[in-house]
Design an enzyme around this catalytic site. Structure first.
Site, PDB file in Angstrom:
ATOM      1  N   TRP A 200       0.864  -4.600  -8.520  1.00  0.00           N
ATOM      2  CA  TRP A 200       2.088  -4.833  -7.735  1.00  0.00           C
ATOM      3  C   TRP A 200       2.149  -6.303  -7.315  1.00  0.00           C
ATOM      4  CZ3 TRP A 200       6.623  -2.648  -6.804  1.00  0.00           C
ATOM      5  CH2 TRP A 200       6.767  -1.280  -7.006  1.00  0.00           C
TER       6      TRP A 200
ATOM      7  N   TRP B 211      24.940  -6.600   9.268  1.00  0.00           N
ATOM      8  CA  TRP B 211      23.716  -6.426  10.051  1.00  0.00           C
ATOM      9  C   TRP B 211      24.031  -6.550  11.541  1.00  0.00           C
ATOM     10  CZ3 TRP B 211      20.070  -4.693   6.958  1.00  0.00           C
ATOM     11  CH2 TRP B 211      19.981  -5.136   5.642  1.00  0.00           C
TER      12      TRP B 211
HETATM   13  C1  LIG Z   1       7.155  -5.336   4.269  1.00  0.00           C
HETATM   14  C2  LIG Z   1       5.888  -5.691   3.484  1.00  0.00           C
HETATM   15  C3  LIG Z   1       5.378  -6.980   3.548  1.00  0.00           C
HETATM   16  C4  LIG Z   1       4.226  -7.322   2.829  1.00  0.00           C
HETATM   17  N1  LIG Z   1       3.751  -8.607   2.902  1.00  0.00           N
HETATM   18  C5  LIG Z   1       2.670  -8.965   2.171  1.00  0.00           C
HETATM   19  C6  LIG Z   1       2.191 -10.301   2.193  1.00  0.00           C
HETATM   20  O1  LIG Z   1       2.756 -11.198   2.835  1.00  0.00           O
HETATM   21  N2  LIG Z   1       1.072 -10.584   1.466  1.00  0.00           N
HETATM   22  C7  LIG Z   1       0.418  -9.620   0.729  1.00  0.00           C
HETATM   23  O2  LIG Z   1      -0.595  -9.945   0.100  1.00  0.00           O
HETATM   24  N3  LIG Z   1       0.874  -8.378   0.676  1.00  0.00           N
HETATM   25  C8  LIG Z   1       1.965  -7.998   1.375  1.00  0.00           C
HETATM   26  N4  LIG Z   1       2.403  -6.708   1.333  1.00  0.00           N
HETATM   27  C9  LIG Z   1       1.718  -5.744   0.437  1.00  0.00           C
HETATM   28  C10 LIG Z   1       0.570  -4.936   1.077  1.00  0.00           C
HETATM   29  O3  LIG Z   1       0.963  -4.394   2.299  1.00  0.00           O
HETATM   30  C11 LIG Z   1      -0.700  -5.758   1.284  1.00  0.00           C
HETATM   31  O4  LIG Z   1      -1.013  -6.468   0.097  1.00  0.00           O
HETATM   32  C12 LIG Z   1      -1.889  -4.848   1.621  1.00  0.00           C
HETATM   33  O5  LIG Z   1      -1.608  -4.113   2.774  1.00  0.00           O
HETATM   34  C13 LIG Z   1      -3.128  -5.686   1.798  1.00  0.00           C
HETATM   35  O6  LIG Z   1      -4.198  -4.904   2.244  1.00  0.00           O
HETATM   36  P1  LIG Z   1      -5.496  -4.673   1.339  1.00  0.00           P
HETATM   37  O7  LIG Z   1      -5.974  -5.978   0.829  1.00  0.00           O
HETATM   38  O8  LIG Z   1      -6.433  -3.845   2.137  1.00  0.00           O
HETATM   39  O9  LIG Z   1      -4.900  -3.839   0.149  1.00  0.00           O
HETATM   40  P2  LIG Z   1      -5.531  -2.807  -0.881  1.00  0.00           P
HETATM   41  O10 LIG Z   1      -4.858  -1.508  -0.639  1.00  0.00           O
HETATM   42  O11 LIG Z   1      -7.001  -2.820  -0.887  1.00  0.00           O
HETATM   43  O12 LIG Z   1      -4.970  -3.355  -2.276  1.00  0.00           O
HETATM   44  C14 LIG Z   1      -5.647  -4.366  -3.037  1.00  0.00           C
HETATM   45  C15 LIG Z   1      -4.746  -5.547  -3.276  1.00  0.00           C
HETATM   46  O13 LIG Z   1      -3.603  -5.166  -4.036  1.00  0.00           O
HETATM   47  C16 LIG Z   1      -2.485  -5.955  -3.649  1.00  0.00           C
HETATM   48  N5  LIG Z   1      -1.458  -5.075  -3.102  1.00  0.00           N
HETATM   49  C17 LIG Z   1      -1.622  -3.871  -2.525  1.00  0.00           C
HETATM   50  N6  LIG Z   1      -0.427  -3.327  -2.202  1.00  0.00           N
HETATM   51  C18 LIG Z   1       0.508  -4.225  -2.572  1.00  0.00           C
HETATM   52  C19 LIG Z   1       1.931  -4.267  -2.508  1.00  0.00           C
HETATM   53  N7  LIG Z   1       2.642  -3.237  -2.011  1.00  0.00           N
HETATM   54  N8  LIG Z   1       2.565  -5.361  -2.950  1.00  0.00           N
HETATM   55  C20 LIG Z   1       1.883  -6.398  -3.473  1.00  0.00           C
HETATM   56  N9  LIG Z   1       0.541  -6.429  -3.580  1.00  0.00           N
HETATM   57  C21 LIG Z   1      -0.134  -5.352  -3.137  1.00  0.00           C
HETATM   58  C22 LIG Z   1      -2.973  -6.909  -2.566  1.00  0.00           C
HETATM   59  O14 LIG Z   1      -3.326  -8.128  -3.159  1.00  0.00           O
HETATM   60  C23 LIG Z   1      -4.189  -6.187  -2.015  1.00  0.00           C
HETATM   61  O15 LIG Z   1      -5.110  -7.061  -1.421  1.00  0.00           O
HETATM   62  C24 LIG Z   1       3.568  -6.336   2.036  1.00  0.00           C
HETATM   63  C25 LIG Z   1       4.083  -5.042   1.986  1.00  0.00           C
HETATM   64  C26 LIG Z   1       5.227  -4.722   2.697  1.00  0.00           C
HETATM   65  C27 LIG Z   1       5.776  -3.307   2.623  1.00  0.00           C
END
Ligand SMILES: Cc1cc2nc3c(=O)[nH]c(=O)nc-3n(C[C@H](O)[C@H](O)[C@H](O)COP(=O)(O)OP(=O)(O)OC[C@H]3O[C@@H](n4cnc5c(N)ncnc54)[C@H](O)[C@@H]3O)c2cc1C
Length: 468
Positions: free
Chosen positions: A280, A309
């Site tokens: 993603w 909005w």
């Molecule tokens: C409104 C909103 C804003 C967000 N803003 C950001 C942001 O600024 N930066 C960011 O890195 N992620 C963002 N995310 C995606 C996601 O929430 C985070 O990447 C994730 O929570 C990071 O936690 P983790 O490293 O424990 O993820 P894990 O669940 O361990 O996933 C591993 C890696 O996969 C990637 N990943 C996971 N979910 C997503 C996703 N939905 N979209 C893109 N990459 C993903 C990340 O790099 C993450 O570190 C956002 C999601 C939403 C809904």
């Protein structure tokens, strides 16, 4: 031959194409990092993230010094002056070549094009490398040769095009000739930055590598089941590290394979799901490159810019502070305000609550997240917000609005997460924790809106648009 390696979002020594190639081609290498405070402000980069960068630079400096590579910090106001700054540094230090890894948002692309032409004019070589994701943005196309805007076919293509050599790590470079330049003292940058939540975020390449190895071996298999429960530490918390390039996407995928008998897309369901989340991230990097309008304040679905909005500073501020009176929303916002990170399920819930139940422009939320997230990344943040607001690529349909109370019952059934972040509710019985009937009794807030009525109004606001 003397070369400069310009570090940006790639603060590591292992599997770093620019550093590796600079070292391969040159007797002597200098590392630079450019501080651009005004630009960072313009990009809403969070204080916690800037502090994280500086502390990561300290670790990077130590690793580079072992290779006889000094790390010099340069400063300039914004991207406008970067080409000049690098040129002057290169001329002052008799540099032959500049190396860097590509970044894909529009301002960074424009900045790099300027650097390219400025240095070329003076016969300084410029070498840039693809690094941040596996397939270079722009290289994956649909059957009709268009860019992907839906995740599942993008993912299929991602796997179909994957070559073995794309998953080969570059080693840490060999030691270089001793340099006459000294590394900059980074401690002052750290102490001048906001250190208030730095204790939540350890830094260092070795630290995150160990953390991911341990995550995959102990929690990887359960990831698919547990990842939606914010009360369980079930996700990797990799995001600040992968976004600052302290570890590469490639390194993470290789680790996933090592924990899954060499497979990425079959085998252990938990690990396969974790890989799909990394993809993603890759998807949104491609989106920001292929559709630059999304990083220029425009929604992906153009006519959603006509949504009427609500302008309500009071409600927006209560959302920001975690005082909406909807416990699960407030818990998520308070987690981010305190630590600089928020669980993914909560990011979706809080984002939908702002953009649907409060019907406040998602760009207000996007900005506030960037201002506060240690992992704030323009591509993923924009993608996540536009998904939640139903204005983006492969977004949630506008009529499928998450009900925060139902989400809370489902993903925080015992209210552990809520109680942790909302101490006012610590004595609230489980039967009421998701929506207390008399919140003021606990010193908590009355709900800002009625969830059912506000949901209906949001649906109508979207239906008012023609040609959705
Ligand atoms: C409104 C909103 C804003 C967000 N803003 C950001 C942001 O600024 N930066 C960011 O890195 N992620 C963002 N995310 C995606 C996601 O929430 C985070 O990447 C994730 O929570 C990071 O936690 P983790 O490293 O424990 O993820 P894990 O669940 O361990 O996933 C591993 C890696 O996969 C990637 N990943 C996971 N979910 C997503 C996703 N939905 N979209 C893109 N990459 C993903 C990340 O790099 C993450 O570190 C956002 C999601 C939403 C809904």
């Amino acid at each position: 031959m003397r070369s400069v390696c310009w570090f940006r979002n790639d603060l590591r020594v292992e599997d770093n194409p620019a550093l590796y190639n600079a070292c391969l081609a040159s007797k002597s290498v200098i590392g630079i990092f450019i501080v651009t405070q005004s630009q960072w402000k313009e990009h809403d980069d969070a204080k916690v993230k800037i502090n994280f960068w500086f502390r990561s630079l300290l670790k990077l400096r130590d690793s580079l010094e072992k290779l006889n590579i000094p790390l010099v910090i340069l400063e300039t106001k914004d991207y406008e002056n970067i080409a000049e700054t690098i040129l002057k540094f290169s001329q002052d230090n008799k540099v032959d070549n500049l190396y860097f890894n590509n970044e894909y948002p529009i301002n960074e692309l424009r900045r790099d094009r300027k650097v390219f032409s400025k240095l070329k004019e003076k016969d300084i070589g410029v070498f840039n490398y693809h690094d941040q994701v596996i397939h270079a943005p722009g290289t994956l196309k649909t059957q009709s040769d268009t860019n992907f805007s839906v995740y599942s076919p993008f993912k299929r293509k991602w796997f179909a095009e994957l070559k073995d050599e794309q998953l080969k790590l570059l080693p840490i470079p060999e030691k270089k000739e001793a340099s006459d330049l000294k590394s900059t003292d980074i401690s002052e940058y750290i102490s001048q930055s906001d250190t208030s939540n730095s204790h939540y975020w350890e830094t260092g390449e070795e630290f995150i590598q160990e953390k991911i190895k341990s995550f995959l071996s102990t929690k990887g298999s359960k990831y698919k089941e547990d990842r939606n429960f914010p009360g369980i530490e079930a996700t990797s918390k990799l995001s600040p590290y992968i976004n600052s390039g302290i570890v590469s996407s490639k390194w993470c995928l290789i680790q996933a394979m090592e924990n899954n008998n060499g497979f990425l897309d079959e085998g252990d369901k938990g690990i396969v799901h974790w890989v799909s989340e990394i993809l993603w991230r890759e998807f949104y990097k491609h989106i920001i490159y292929n559709f630059p309008k999304v990083s220029m304040g425009k929604p992906f679905i153009s006519n959603t810019s006509n949504i009427k909005w609500n302008i309500d500073e009071g409600a927006l501020n209560r959302w920001k502070k975690g005082e909406t009176g909807i416990p699960i929303v407030d818990a998520g916002m308070r987690e981010m305000n305190e630590t600089g990170w928020m669980h993914n399920r909560l990011r979706m819930i809080t984002a939908m609550f702002l953009s649907k139940n409060l019907l406040i422009n998602w760009q207000e939320g996007e900005k506030y997240f960037m201002e506060n997230l240690v992992d704030g990344d323009i591509a993923s943040n924009n993608g996540g917000w536009q998904w939640s607001a139903s204005t983006g690529t492969d977004a949630a349909p506008y009529f499928r609005i998450m009900n925060p109370e139902t989400q809370s019952l489902r993903f925080d059934p015992k209210g552990d997460y809520i109680k942790f972040w909302i101490p006012e509710l610590k004595d609230c019985p489980i039967s009421e924790i998701h929506m207390p009937s008399d919140p003021e009794k606990y010193g908590y807030f009355k709900p800002l809106v009625d969830l059912k009525i506000s949901r209906q109004k949001a649906i109508e606001a979207f239906q008012d648009l023609k040609n959705l």
